[in-house]
Design an enzyme around this catalytic site. Structure first.
Site, PDB file in Angstrom:
ATOM      1  N   GLU A  93       0.671  -1.025   0.057  1.00 44.81           N
ATOM      2  CA  GLU A  93       0.121   0.065  -0.014  1.00 44.81           C
ATOM      3  C   GLU A  93       1.003   1.295  -0.211  1.00 44.81           C
ATOM      4  O   GLU A  93       0.282   2.405  -0.653  1.00 44.81           O
ATOM      5  CB  GLU A  93      -1.059   0.005   1.286  1.00 44.81           C
ATOM      6  CG  GLU A  93      -1.954  -1.071   1.310  1.00 44.81           C
ATOM      7  CD  GLU A  93      -2.829  -0.969   0.183  1.00 44.81           C
ATOM      8  OE1 GLU A  93      -3.295   0.251  -0.072  1.00 44.81           O
ATOM      9  OE2 GLU A  93      -3.266  -2.061  -0.522  1.00 44.81           O
ATOM     10  N   SER A 467     -40.781 -42.695  31.825  1.00 49.44           N
ATOM     11  CA  SER A 467     -40.388 -43.467  32.881  1.00 49.44           C
ATOM     12  C   SER A 467     -39.273 -42.797  33.596  1.00 49.44           C
ATOM     13  O   SER A 467     -38.913 -43.215  34.744  1.00 49.44           O
ATOM     14  CB  SER A 467     -40.137 -44.849  32.572  1.00 49.44           C
ATOM     15  OG  SER A 467     -41.137 -45.817  32.374  1.00 49.44           O
TER      16      SER A 467
END
Length: 793
Positions: A93, A467
């Site tokens: 850059e 159960s």
């Protein structure tokens, strides 16, 4: 006076012209500055910025499981950013970044010349400082006004901050695609690893993104991204930042972005927990929860969570393989199949669901099929890899060319035979595991796949426990004078009749067994024994006792069907209730957030759960003085220790020789548990624990649909529990709940439940005040029913 020579006059005019031009330039610059300067932040204010940091959610061992917010950020200080990352961005850059004062006049001149020559504006001349100024304070409009403002702000930034501070801001602020802002977030987003673990090629890939994040996204456009990466590498080589050898190795490296996503796929169902946390944080902090950088640590243990996800998915896929093949998800048209690019694009649009890989059938033979996948290329399945293919049946009976199906991978990546044909199950499940001493949720899976269904069955579903509810009823029986040796008649009963419909409950097997010890009634899950127990205790008394376990009384029916588990509870509620048996009788509250920190690292919340006695120093003394009611540390006692231990002991027999005996494959003696199956096999459960961990597995359809005659708790849910506990308890010592000192063990006659006379019998454990005596045994006779049976039944 003698006239000035012509050459001298020319020089004077030239100097004057230059001075005038310079004056005009200075005036113009001053004018521009005076016009735009007041509109922009001053040097004294500039450089201060707050990042919109997302909400991040972690496991207890600090593995990221969720991130919420518009922007993904992982800010890093300059010292935490590897030099290679700095070099790559500078090379890509702004290679004169450390030399210019914020504005690279050479670059501006080059851009101006290019504009004059071509008439086109370029991005040349924009320094890192100018990009930072734009990101912090300006828009992305490509105008001369914006460029002027960039220059002014860049100069102000450079006057206030050092080059290192500028780079730190830039590398944390820059947008790098895939919702990632800053290099820390980009490293996780593309490579799923920390910044300091990136290699040179990966670093250059990320450094190439600021130019056009969407265009050079390595996940979406790997070839284009590779070209940009190679340009960055060439700049790094030209500037002497990397050696020729490193350059050659990096430029030949493949694009590896996204390859580490398998870890995320493995932990996908943590999204159910992450969503619970997100909703909690939204309730606490509103929309600020998404922008203030909150860091939430949960109680989830990543290893146990992976085990829960894996066990749930295996179980549901196994159920699916036991039942009818429900066909392909869809079928692609011939034009797509005949166009390689179109087929590839179609596969790219298909996502993993529950770890199942989408695949398209390309060719079908008599006993095999060849399928195309996006990630793994072609996969060929033989008859043994297609669970629904019957003996002698053609593969064409299951799939045709163009069908979209799923593949399950059951081995390592280099095992061709590890693939099996699969389908997204229509049946669902849930898994919850928690620490019984604290209530900390260590694993929670709310379904097969969060993206496919956001409904969290572990928390939101209310299902009949069948159960698996019976241990609470048996606990109530112990509190009402019964013992594990009490005899209850397992015989037919009829309730109702007259003008109404009679209720004729039965045992699951359809058989009856006559006088039955209470322990055996629970071990073998005898429905008729449970109904008679409830009738003896009384419905109101039973509900009052059971509610102490944290099960809401309003969710329990006030009739005898309660004995068969006709109430409705979530898996998490059942886990909370079973924790009481595991921890010796204390009521703990489940929780999943252990710590919340804000973006500054300040602690906003730290969980302080009330814990069971085993985790509290001087616990006996606290209990003796009533400290359990006053202490902020000690969870309240809800049932006495003897009650909790006896029920746990009976449930150890459920695993040793009862409906849960399949769990003996774990080869541990410290496990207690109970199966649960509702009418028509609509719900299947297994709930089990040792002193360190409670785990619940549930299986059923979201709609109340029967799963099949054989899909009981032992068959449909217990395998999930076993798979989970095998991984969760691997390498841990056995952890048996401590036996209360005042319990007494004597030998009893297994038929009468009375004390054995003349030796023999089997051992049974009692509270000291209801130990059967030899005198009672002689009085009642060795084979006579107990006085309790005569009185109650």
């Amino acid at each position: 006076m003698k006239a000035m020579p012509r050459a001298a006059r020319f020089v004077v005019f030239l100097i004057a012209g230059l001075l005038s031009a310079a004056t005009l330039v200075v005036c113009a610059v001053a004018g521009v500055y005076l016009y735009f300067g007041p509109q922009l932040p001053q040097a004294g204010d500039i450089g201060e910025t707050e990042f919109n940091e997302p909400l991040r959610i972690y496991t207890a061992d600090r593995k990221l499981i969720g991130e919420y917010g518009v922007e993904r950020r992982l800010p890093r200080t300059y010292d935490e950013i590897p030099k290679a990352v700095v070099d790559a961005f500078v090379a890509a850059e702004d290679d004169r970044f450390f030399e210019h004062p914020g504005v690279d006049y050479q670059g501006i001149i080059r851009a101006a010349i290019h504009l004059i020559e071509t008439g086109r504006k370029t991005q040349g001349g924009s320094t890192i400082t100018m990009q930072l100024a734009r990101n912090l304070y300006l828009t992305n409009d490509r105008t001369y006004v914006r460029k002027i403002k960039e220059i002014i702000l860049a100069l102000r930034l450079e006057s206030k901050l050092s080059k290192e501070q500028l780079l730190e801001l830039y590398l944390n602020k820059i947008y790098l695609g895939n919702r990632a802002y800053g290099v820390g977030a980009a490293s996780e987003a593309y490579y799923n690893k920390p910044l300091d673990e990136l290699d040179v090629a990966q670093t250059a890939m990320i450094a190439g993104l600021p130019k056009a994040p969407s265009r050079y996204n390595p996940l979406a456009s790997p070839e284009r991204a590779k070209q940009r990466r190679n340009y960055v590498l060439s700049r790094m080589q030209a500037l002497g930042m990397i050696s020729d050898e490193t350059y050659e190795q990096a430029i030949d490296a493949p694009v590896t972005a996204g390859e580490n996503d398998t870890e995320r796929e493995d932990r996908q169902e943590v999204d159910y927990v992450a969503e619970m946390v997100r909703q909690d944080m939204l309730a606490r902090y509103g929309d600020k929860a998404y922008t203030q950088g909150f860091d939430v640590t949960t109680t989830i243990e990543s290893g146990r969570q992976r085990a829960a996800d894996r066990a749930l998915r295996r179980d549901l896929l196994a159920y699916d393989a036991r039942h009818e093949w429900h066909g392909p998800e869809k079928t692609l048209d011939k034009s797509t199949l005949d166009d390689a690019q179109a087929l590839r694009e179609a596969l790219e649009k298909m996502s993993l669901i529950g770890g199942l890989v989408p695949a398209v059938v390309e060719r079908v033979a008599q006993r095999s099929a060849t399928l195309a996948t996006e990630r793994y290329g072609e996969v060929t399945l033989d008859a043994g890899q297609m669970p629904w293919l019957g003996q002698g049946q053609s593969a064409g009976a299951l799939v045709e060319r163009g069908d979209v199906v799923r593949l399950a991978h059951t081995g390592s990546d280099d095992e061709d035979q590890a693939w099996t044909l699969a389908a997204i199950p229509e049946v669902q499940g849930a898994m919850v595991a928690l620490d019984p001493d604290t209530g900390a949720i260590e694993a929670l899976s709310g379904g097969f796949d969060f993206d496919a269904s956001k409904f969290n069955r572990a928390v939101q579903a209310r299902r009949q426990p069948g159960s698996s509810f019976k241990p609470f009823l048996y606990s109530a029986a112990l509190d009402n004078g019964f013992t594990p040796a009490s005899i209850i008649n397992d015989a037919p009963v009829v309730y109702g009749g007259g003008l109404g419909e009679a209720w004729r409950p039965q045992n699951y097997s359809g058989r009856i067994h006559g006088p039955t010890r209470m322990r055996e009634g629970l071990v073998h899950s005898r429905n008729l024994v449970s109904i008679r127990l409830l009738r003896s205790i009384g419905i109101d008394a039973a509900i009052d006792h059971i509610a102490k376990f944290g099960l809401p009384a309003e969710q329990m029916p006030r009739d005898l069907s309660l004995a068969l588990g006709s109430a409705s509870f979530s898996p998490l509620q059942m886990a909370q209730a079973y924790a009481v048996f595991a921890n010796g009788g204390y009521g703990v509250k489940p929780y999943y957030i252990s710590r919340i920190e804000d973006g500054r690292g300040d602690v906003r919340f730290a969980a302080e759960p009330r814990v069971a006695c085993a985790r509290v120093a001087n616990c006996p003394a606290l209990e003796a003085t009533g400290g359990d009611a006053d202490s902020d540390r000690l969870a309240p006692r809800v049932v006495d220790a003897a009650n909790a231990w006896l029920i746990g002991d009976m449930m150890r027999d459920v695993i040793r020789r009862g409906t849960g005996r399949r769990a003996t494959t774990l080869e541990r003696s410290d496990l207690s548990g109970k199966t649960g199956t509702t009418n028509d096999q609509i719900d299947a459960w297994f709930v089990g624990f040792n002193a360190d961990l409670v785990a619940i597995s549930w299986v059923g359809f979201d709609e109340l649909t029967p799963m099949g005659s054989s899909e009981t708790g032992a068959h449909a849910a217990l395998p999930m529990w076993i798979d989970f506990m095998r991984d969760a308890l691997a390498g841990t010592p056995e952890a048996m709940p401590p036996r209360p000192a005042d319990l007494v063990t004597v030998n009893i006659d297994p038929e009468s439940g009375q004390r054995a006379l003349g030796g023999g019998g089997i051992p049974e454990t009692f509270r000291p005040n209801n130990v059967p005596s030899e005198e009672e045994a002689r009085r009642s006779g060795d084979n006579a029913p107990s006085s309790e049976v005569e009185k109650l039944f």
